[in-house]
Design a protein around this motif. Sequence first.
Motif, PDB file in Angstrom:
ATOM      1  N   GLY A  66      -9.994   0.617  -4.088  1.00  0.00           N
ATOM      2  CA  GLY A  66      -9.793  -0.563  -4.906  1.00  0.00           C
ATOM      3  C   GLY A  66      -9.658  -0.305  -6.389  1.00  0.00           C
ATOM      4  O   GLY A  66      -9.618  -1.238  -7.173  1.00  0.00           O
TER       5      GLY A  66
ATOM      6  N   ARG B 268       0.822  -1.211   0.000  1.00  0.00           N
ATOM      7  CA  ARG B 268       0.000   0.000   0.000  1.00  0.00           C
ATOM      8  C   ARG B 268       0.855   1.259   0.000  1.00  0.00           C
ATOM      9  O   ARG B 268       0.683   2.148   0.837  1.00  0.00           O
ATOM     10  CB  ARG B 268      -0.911   0.047   1.224  1.00  0.00           C
ATOM     11  CG  ARG B 268      -1.832  -1.130   1.325  1.00  0.00           C
ATOM     12  CD  ARG B 268      -3.027  -0.709   2.121  1.00  0.00           C
ATOM     13  NE  ARG B 268      -3.591  -1.777   2.882  1.00  0.00           N
ATOM     14  CZ  ARG B 268      -4.619  -1.591   3.704  1.00  0.00           C
ATOM     15  NH1 ARG B 268      -5.134  -0.411   3.857  1.00  0.00           N
ATOM     16  NH2 ARG B 268      -5.109  -2.599   4.367  1.00  0.00           N
ATOM     17  N   VAL B 269       1.805   1.286  -0.898  1.00  0.00           N
ATOM     18  CA  VAL B 269       2.687   2.443  -0.997  1.00  0.00           C
ATOM     19  C   VAL B 269       2.751   2.881  -2.451  1.00  0.00           C
ATOM     20  O   VAL B 269       2.798   2.046  -3.354  1.00  0.00           O
ATOM     21  CB  VAL B 269       4.110   2.086  -0.512  1.00  0.00           C
ATOM     22  CG1 VAL B 269       5.078   3.190  -0.857  1.00  0.00           C
ATOM     23  CG2 VAL B 269       4.118   1.848   0.970  1.00  0.00           C
ATOM     24  N   VAL B 270       2.716   4.171  -2.663  1.00  0.00           N
ATOM     25  CA  VAL B 270       2.995   4.696  -3.993  1.00  0.00           C
ATOM     26  C   VAL B 270       4.108   5.736  -3.870  1.00  0.00           C
ATOM     27  O   VAL B 270       4.114   6.541  -2.947  1.00  0.00           O
ATOM     28  CB  VAL B 270       1.728   5.290  -4.660  1.00  0.00           C
ATOM     29  CG1 VAL B 270       1.071   6.323  -3.793  1.00  0.00           C
ATOM     30  CG2 VAL B 270       2.058   5.887  -6.010  1.00  0.00           C
ATOM     31  N   GLU B 271       5.081   5.629  -4.762  1.00  0.00           N
ATOM     32  CA  GLU B 271       6.215   6.549  -4.762  1.00  0.00           C
ATOM     33  C   GLU B 271       6.286   7.223  -6.121  1.00  0.00           C
ATOM     34  O   GLU B 271       6.189   6.547  -7.151  1.00  0.00           O
ATOM     35  CB  GLU B 271       7.534   5.795  -4.537  1.00  0.00           C
ATOM     36  CG  GLU B 271       7.640   5.095  -3.220  1.00  0.00           C
ATOM     37  CD  GLU B 271       8.226   5.984  -2.146  1.00  0.00           C
ATOM     38  OE1 GLU B 271       8.479   7.170  -2.432  1.00  0.00           O
ATOM     39  OE2 GLU B 271       8.423   5.486  -1.027  1.00  0.00           O
ATOM     40  N   VAL B 272       6.456   8.517  -6.132  1.00  0.00           N
ATOM     41  CA  VAL B 272       6.696   9.233  -7.379  1.00  0.00           C
ATOM     42  C   VAL B 272       8.122   9.767  -7.320  1.00  0.00           C
ATOM     43  O   VAL B 272       8.501  10.410  -6.348  1.00  0.00           O
ATOM     44  CB  VAL B 272       5.700  10.384  -7.575  1.00  0.00           C
ATOM     45  CG1 VAL B 272       6.054  11.189  -8.814  1.00  0.00           C
ATOM     46  CG2 VAL B 272       4.298   9.844  -7.710  1.00  0.00           C
TER      47      VAL B 272
ATOM     48  N   PHE C 191      -6.956   4.327  -4.898  1.00  0.00           N
ATOM     49  CA  PHE C 191      -6.441   3.007  -4.531  1.00  0.00           C
ATOM     50  C   PHE C 191      -7.166   2.465  -3.308  1.00  0.00           C
ATOM     51  O   PHE C 191      -7.425   1.270  -3.213  1.00  0.00           O
ATOM     52  CB  PHE C 191      -4.948   3.072  -4.220  1.00  0.00           C
ATOM     53  CG  PHE C 191      -4.094   3.422  -5.407  1.00  0.00           C
ATOM     54  CD1 PHE C 191      -4.564   3.245  -6.691  1.00  0.00           C
ATOM     55  CD2 PHE C 191      -2.830   3.927  -5.234  1.00  0.00           C
ATOM     56  CE1 PHE C 191      -3.786   3.573  -7.783  1.00  0.00           C
ATOM     57  CE2 PHE C 191      -2.043   4.249  -6.312  1.00  0.00           C
ATOM     58  CZ  PHE C 191      -2.521   4.071  -7.589  1.00  0.00           C
TER      59      PHE C 191
ATOM     60  N   THR D  71      -3.941   7.809  -4.100  1.00  0.00           N
ATOM     61  CA  THR D  71      -4.197   6.954  -2.939  1.00  0.00           C
ATOM     62  C   THR D  71      -5.682   6.914  -2.599  1.00  0.00           C
ATOM     63  O   THR D  71      -6.182   5.901  -2.125  1.00  0.00           O
ATOM     64  CB  THR D  71      -3.419   7.444  -1.717  1.00  0.00           C
ATOM     65  OG1 THR D  71      -3.680   8.821  -1.530  1.00  0.00           O
ATOM     66  CG2 THR D  71      -1.941   7.237  -1.918  1.00  0.00           C
TER      67      THR D  71
ATOM     68  N   LYS E 283      -8.306  -5.529  -3.974  1.00  0.00           N
ATOM     69  CA  LYS E 283      -8.929  -4.944  -2.794  1.00  0.00           C
ATOM     70  C   LYS E 283      -7.811  -4.501  -1.879  1.00  0.00           C
ATOM     71  O   LYS E 283      -6.828  -5.228  -1.690  1.00  0.00           O
ATOM     72  CB  LYS E 283      -9.803  -5.976  -2.075  1.00  0.00           C
ATOM     73  CG  LYS E 283     -11.051  -6.322  -2.821  1.00  0.00           C
ATOM     74  CD  LYS E 283     -11.941  -7.163  -1.940  1.00  0.00           C
ATOM     75  CE  LYS E 283     -12.635  -8.248  -2.724  1.00  0.00           C
ATOM     76  NZ  LYS E 283     -11.721  -9.186  -3.387  1.00  0.00           N
ATOM     77  N   PRO E 284      -7.919  -3.310  -1.343  1.00  0.00           N
ATOM     78  CA  PRO E 284      -6.838  -2.829  -0.488  1.00  0.00           C
ATOM     79  C   PRO E 284      -6.629  -3.757   0.695  1.00  0.00           C
ATOM     80  O   PRO E 284      -7.593  -4.167   1.341  1.00  0.00           O
ATOM     81  CB  PRO E 284      -7.305  -1.445  -0.051  1.00  0.00           C
ATOM     82  CG  PRO E 284      -8.691  -1.311  -0.497  1.00  0.00           C
ATOM     83  CD  PRO E 284      -8.963  -2.327  -1.528  1.00  0.00           C
ATOM     84  N   GLY E 285      -5.390  -4.076   0.947  1.00  0.00           N
ATOM     85  CA  GLY E 285      -5.071  -4.937   2.063  1.00  0.00           C
ATOM     86  C   GLY E 285      -4.761  -6.355   1.668  1.00  0.00           C
ATOM     87  O   GLY E 285      -4.142  -7.080   2.425  1.00  0.00           O
TER      88      GLY E 285
ATOM     89  N   VAL F 198      -0.344  12.268  -5.827  1.00  0.00           N
ATOM     90  CA  VAL F 198      -0.277  11.046  -5.021  1.00  0.00           C
ATOM     91  C   VAL F 198      -1.499  10.933  -4.127  1.00  0.00           C
ATOM     92  O   VAL F 198      -2.077   9.852  -3.954  1.00  0.00           O
ATOM     93  CB  VAL F 198       1.016  11.047  -4.186  1.00  0.00           C
ATOM     94  CG1 VAL F 198       0.911  10.075  -3.029  1.00  0.00           C
ATOM     95  CG2 VAL F 198       2.193  10.677  -5.057  1.00  0.00           C
TER      96      VAL F 198
ATOM     97  N   ARG G  35       5.492  10.649  -1.787  1.00  0.00           N
ATOM     98  CA  ARG G  35       5.227   9.301  -1.316  1.00  0.00           C
ATOM     99  C   ARG G  35       3.847   9.300  -0.693  1.00  0.00           C
ATOM    100  O   ARG G  35       3.444  10.279  -0.052  1.00  0.00           O
ATOM    101  CB  ARG G  35       6.275   8.934  -0.272  1.00  0.00           C
ATOM    102  CG  ARG G  35       6.062   7.609   0.404  1.00  0.00           C
ATOM    103  CD  ARG G  35       7.164   7.396   1.428  1.00  0.00           C
ATOM    104  NE  ARG G  35       7.366   5.996   1.692  1.00  0.00           N
ATOM    105  CZ  ARG G  35       6.639   5.299   2.541  1.00  0.00           C
ATOM    106  NH1 ARG G  35       5.674   5.879   3.203  1.00  0.00           N
ATOM    107  NH2 ARG G  35       6.878   4.029   2.735  1.00  0.00           N
ATOM    108  N   GLY G  36       3.130   8.237  -0.893  1.00  0.00           N
ATOM    109  CA  GLY G  36       1.817   8.156  -0.290  1.00  0.00           C
ATOM    110  C   GLY G  36       1.487   6.739   0.117  1.00  0.00           C
ATOM    111  O   GLY G  36       1.985   5.782  -0.473  1.00  0.00           O
ATOM    112  N   THR G  37       0.683   6.614   1.118  1.00  0.00           N
ATOM    113  CA  THR G  37       0.205   5.290   1.526  1.00  0.00           C
ATOM    114  C   THR G  37      -1.307   5.321   1.592  1.00  0.00           C
ATOM    115  O   THR G  37      -1.923   6.391   1.663  1.00  0.00           O
ATOM    116  CB  THR G  37       0.751   4.895   2.901  1.00  0.00           C
ATOM    117  OG1 THR G  37       0.381   5.916   3.825  1.00  0.00           O
ATOM    118  CG2 THR G  37       2.249   4.758   2.878  1.00  0.00           C
ATOM    119  N   TRP G  38      -1.898   4.143   1.551  1.00  0.00           N
ATOM    120  CA  TRP G  38      -3.350   4.112   1.663  1.00  0.00           C
ATOM    121  C   TRP G  38      -3.794   2.927   2.461  1.00  0.00           C
ATOM    122  O   TRP G  38      -2.965   2.112   2.850  1.00  0.00           O
ATOM    123  CB  TRP G  38      -3.997   4.103   0.276  1.00  0.00           C
ATOM    124  CG  TRP G  38      -3.819   2.870  -0.510  1.00  0.00           C
ATOM    125  CD1 TRP G  38      -4.664   1.793  -0.538  1.00  0.00           C
ATOM    126  CD2 TRP G  38      -2.755   2.563  -1.431  1.00  0.00           C
ATOM    127  NE1 TRP G  38      -4.187   0.860  -1.405  1.00  0.00           N
ATOM    128  CE2 TRP G  38      -3.038   1.285  -1.967  1.00  0.00           C
ATOM    129  CE3 TRP G  38      -1.628   3.233  -1.847  1.00  0.00           C
ATOM    130  CZ2 TRP G  38      -2.202   0.667  -2.901  1.00  0.00           C
ATOM    131  CZ3 TRP G  38      -0.807   2.620  -2.767  1.00  0.00           C
ATOM    132  CH2 TRP G  38      -1.095   1.354  -3.287  1.00  0.00           C
TER     133      TRP G  38
END
Lengths: 154, 132
Positions: free
Chosen positions: A128, A95-99, A125, A122, B37-39, A118, B129-132
């Motif tokens: 889903g 669950r990470v996105v990097e630019v 994301f 997210t 699906k997330p997770g 981002v 950077r991002g997380t979800w």
Amino acid sequence: MTRVLEGTSHDTATSAGTMATRADEAEAPDSIFSYQELLRLDEALTMSSRETGLRFTLYIGDLGPQTRARAEELFERSGSDLPDSVLIAVSPGQRVVEVVTGAAAARRLPDRACALAVLSMTNAFASGDLVGGIVNGLRQLSDQAGHPRGLRTH
Amino acid sequence: MTVVETLLVYAVAPLALIAVLALLTLVPGRRKKLRYKPGQAWDHEPVWYEPHPVGGGGHGPTEAHGPAGVPGDGTTALGSSMYPEQHGPGAPGQSGGYGGGDSHGATGARALAAGPSAAAAARPFGGARGTW
């Protein structure tokens, strides 16, 4: 759109073993994305790269424990024109996105703009929608980078 | 109504209906496309997607350009501008298990071979950077 379709069919027809590759392609490779989704990704990447003159590449896969370092490593291998490149690295498992942006690209795409893109990615994301998020993020990034005056794309 | 009739109407019929609906929804293989699906774990091969080159109109196999254009190993048949991740000659058997001293060294060597000046010219990397 038509060009992309044509190109893909030509690709498979010219490579050896036409029937096998065709059958392979009918269901999306590795079954991550459907064929329509692949087309959307393809078009988004190509169009945003042509509009802006930057080179957007997209990586989807694991990024290891040090996601930032790994993304920068990947970025260094992502092509010949590094300063003008932008890498979007998505690791759905973590669950990470990097630019990652090169030096020249970073002048047109400041970190705040990347962070905004981002954020919208997210958001998608988390519900889903991988492809939708990536396409939207690419659109935001290319809108922000704009179209340089000297660039001839068509 | 006899007892048998009552049972048939009030017990067996609803159960049969429920069973049919459950079969329709739960039977495996109906849904081909798996959806993220997330997770959930992501156990696919890593893939690169890169844009079509500007000049080439997309006819014929896309030319491999730069170190990301993968020459050879199994990348030609995928049609669109899609490349699996490059497995360089100096990195044996890296199939997802990154993170480790030797893989670090291998990629470092490859980046050097690709051109240290290019990597250095792009060096102050930006991004987010991002997380979800």
